[in-house]
Design a protein around this motif. Sequence first.
Motif, PDB file in Angstrom:
ATOM      1  N   GLY A   1       0.707  -1.201  -0.045  1.00 31.66           N
ATOM      2  CA  GLY A   1       0.055  -0.064  -0.080  1.00 31.66           C
ATOM      3  C   GLY A   1       0.858   1.158   0.063  1.00 31.66           C
ATOM      4  N   MET A   2       1.796   1.315   0.721  1.00 30.60           N
ATOM      5  CA  MET A   2       2.868   2.511   0.826  1.00 30.60           C
ATOM      6  C   MET A   2       3.427   2.751  -0.431  1.00 30.60           C
ATOM      7  SD  MET A   2       5.618   1.648   3.988  1.00 30.60           S
ATOM      8  CE  MET A   2       7.132   2.170   3.221  1.00 30.60           C
TER       9      MET A   2
ATOM     10  N   THR B   1       3.081   9.546   6.558  1.00 27.37           N
ATOM     11  CA  THR B   1       2.542   7.932   7.017  1.00 27.37           C
ATOM     12  C   THR B   1       3.421   7.130   6.385  1.00 27.37           C
ATOM     13  OG1 THR B   1       0.926   9.091   5.441  1.00 27.37           O
ATOM     14  CG2 THR B   1      -0.053   7.878   7.437  1.00 27.37           C
ATOM     15  N   THR B   2       3.905   7.501   5.276  1.00 34.45           N
ATOM     16  CA  THR B   2       5.050   6.501   4.725  1.00 34.45           C
ATOM     17  C   THR B   2       6.005   5.917   5.636  1.00 34.45           C
ATOM     18  OG1 THR B   2       4.720   7.665   2.693  1.00 34.45           O
ATOM     19  CG2 THR B   2       6.279   5.913   2.745  1.00 34.45           C
TER      20      THR B   2
ATOM     21  N   THR C   1      15.273  -1.211  13.323  1.00 30.32           N
ATOM     22  CA  THR C   1      14.259  -0.568  12.739  1.00 30.32           C
ATOM     23  C   THR C   1      14.482   0.972  12.724  1.00 30.32           C
ATOM     24  OG1 THR C   1      12.530  -2.153  13.343  1.00 30.32           O
ATOM     25  CG2 THR C   1      11.978   0.072  12.584  1.00 30.32           C
ATOM     26  N   GLU C   2      15.028   1.465  13.715  1.00 31.87           N
ATOM     27  CA  GLU C   2      15.310   3.070  13.900  1.00 31.87           C
ATOM     28  C   GLU C   2      16.508   3.283  12.783  1.00 31.87           C
ATOM     29  OE1 GLU C   2      15.540   4.693  17.810  1.00 31.87           O
ATOM     30  OE2 GLU C   2      16.513   6.241  17.242  1.00 31.87           O
ATOM     31  N   ARG C   3      17.492   2.568  12.938  1.00 36.00           N
ATOM     32  CA  ARG C   3      18.692   2.683  12.126  1.00 36.00           C
ATOM     33  C   ARG C   3      18.256   2.743  10.704  1.00 36.00           C
ATOM     34  NH1 ARG C   3      23.154  -1.326  13.147  1.00 36.00           N
ATOM     35  NH2 ARG C   3      21.884  -1.828  14.989  1.00 36.00           N
ATOM     36  N   ILE C   4      17.423   1.925  10.396  1.00 37.52           N
ATOM     37  CA  ILE C   4      17.136   1.598   8.827  1.00 37.52           C
ATOM     38  C   ILE C   4      16.231   2.839   8.513  1.00 37.52           C
ATOM     39  CG2 ILE C   4      15.567   0.224   7.322  1.00 37.52           C
ATOM     40  CD1 ILE C   4      16.728  -2.327   8.719  1.00 37.52           C
ATOM     41  N   VAL C   5      15.387   3.055   9.377  1.00 38.45           N
ATOM     42  CA  VAL C   5      14.520   4.260   8.976  1.00 38.45           C
ATOM     43  C   VAL C   5      15.284   5.815   8.979  1.00 38.45           C
ATOM     44  CG1 VAL C   5      12.542   5.834   9.576  1.00 38.45           C
ATOM     45  CG2 VAL C   5      12.246   3.510   9.760  1.00 38.45           C
TER      46      VAL C   5
ATOM     47  N   GLU D   1       8.058   1.706   9.386  1.00 39.87           N
ATOM     48  CA  GLU D   1       8.632   1.726  10.760  1.00 39.87           C
ATOM     49  C   GLU D   1       7.778   0.497  11.367  1.00 39.87           C
ATOM     50  OE1 GLU D   1       8.733   5.066  13.556  1.00 39.87           O
ATOM     51  OE2 GLU D   1       9.094   3.867  15.178  1.00 39.87           O
ATOM     52  N   THR D   2       6.242   0.573  11.310  1.00 40.78           N
ATOM     53  CA  THR D   2       5.482  -0.348  11.885  1.00 40.78           C
ATOM     54  C   THR D   2       5.728  -1.772  11.201  1.00 40.78           C
ATOM     55  OG1 THR D   2       3.763   1.142  12.023  1.00 40.78           O
ATOM     56  CG2 THR D   2       2.941  -1.106  12.246  1.00 40.78           C
ATOM     57  N   ALA D   3       5.970  -1.765   9.775  1.00 39.00           N
ATOM     58  CA  ALA D   3       6.167  -3.101   9.054  1.00 39.00           C
ATOM     59  C   ALA D   3       7.588  -3.741   9.406  1.00 39.00           C
ATOM     60  CB  ALA D   3       6.371  -2.603   7.588  1.00 39.00           C
ATOM     61  N   LEU D   4       8.479  -2.935   9.819  1.00 40.20           N
ATOM     62  CA  LEU D   4       9.846  -3.707  10.044  1.00 40.20           C
ATOM     63  C   LEU D   4       9.830  -4.209  11.338  1.00 40.20           C
ATOM     64  CD1 LEU D   4      12.308  -0.752   8.772  1.00 40.20           C
ATOM     65  CD2 LEU D   4      12.001  -3.029   7.917  1.00 40.20           C
ATOM     66  N   LEU D   5       8.916  -3.320  12.387  1.00 43.97           N
ATOM     67  CA  LEU D   5       8.820  -4.056  14.009  1.00 43.97           C
ATOM     68  C   LEU D   5       7.995  -5.197  13.673  1.00 43.97           C
ATOM     69  CD1 LEU D   5       8.085  -0.635  15.752  1.00 43.97           C
ATOM     70  CD2 LEU D   5      10.050  -2.186  16.026  1.00 43.97           C
TER      71      LEU D   5
END
Length: 290
Positions: free
Chosen positions: A14-15, A24-25, A43-47, A30-34
């Motif tokens: 969807g993204m 929102t992207t 997750t934080e590092r990748i984002v 972030e939600t998808a990775l978590l």
Amino acid sequence: MAESSWSLGRALRGMFVKPTIDETTWEDLETALLTADFGPDITERIVDELREKVERFRTTDPRDLQRMLKETLEEHFAKFDTTLRLTERPAVVLVVGVNGVGKTTTIGKFAKFLQRYGRSVVVGAADTFRAAAVDQLATWAERGGAAIVRPQHEGQDPASVAFQTIDYAKRTGTEIVLVDTAGRLHTKGGLMDELSKIRRVIEKQAPISEVLLVLDATTGQNGVMQAQAFLEHAGVTGLVLTKLDGSAKGGFVLAVQERTGIPVKLLGQGEGIGDLTGFTPHVFAASLVD
Ligand SMILES: Nc1nc2c(ncn2[C@@H]2O[C@H](COP(=O)(O)OP(=O)(O)OP(=O)(O)O)[C@@H](O)[C@H]2O)c(=O)[nH]1
């Protein structure tokens, strides 16, 4: 690789079809990775890395972000050398891990995997405590096209079975030796002492090429904790993650590499004899994101 239950694809689809990258992207990413078990730190590092890249390349196109995510994940996976070292002859592989994680199955699948590359394999049943376990290993060895060296009696010293297995390989010119080891304590001396003895006895005959620790990916961080003694004392050179076809999440692959500092070398993705693959960062990153 076909889309698996742990693929990020569904969550991200969807993204990436939206016209532009917006706040929102980032939240969805972030939600998808978590959800995929990358864990909060990674997750934080990748984002953060991706935000920085998106800014640097001045793009607002979600498809660019998709490509960047794939590249970033691949870079992270590839920080570790995931190649199996099996050039010695015989190449001796010790397989260790807690009971129930899929060790027996993995050995059978690994034998088959090696056989597909034209290698001859012998399996050593150095988990000698339970006769039923030896029989189960024999069944999987046969399925995998490997010979097996069994203990001559129940409770035979595991190190002597390992010795006989290397001896068999040398006599017959068998290229690869897979030694199964116990997953729980049944001798007075303790599991790690038993493993050290197996190692010492083997190393008198041949160098050990790999010590593979089998982890059940569905147990996540708990599984890593249960295997802590192996990680600290067994000289582990590579990880095998099993049950990645089930409810496991692909992010665990990266989380476990970063947490242990040990590369993932094989992935088990089913209960069939053919369900084991090597770990190729490029292929895995693509299978997660596409
Ligand atoms: N879905 C799935 N199941 C798996 C996989 N690998 C192993 N299993 C299953 O996990 C269960 C345990 O596997 P075993 O190979 O017997 O595990 P073990 O570590 O040898 O366990 P013990 O025999 O108790 O020492 C079996 O039911 C296997 O079929 C996998 O990659 N995917």
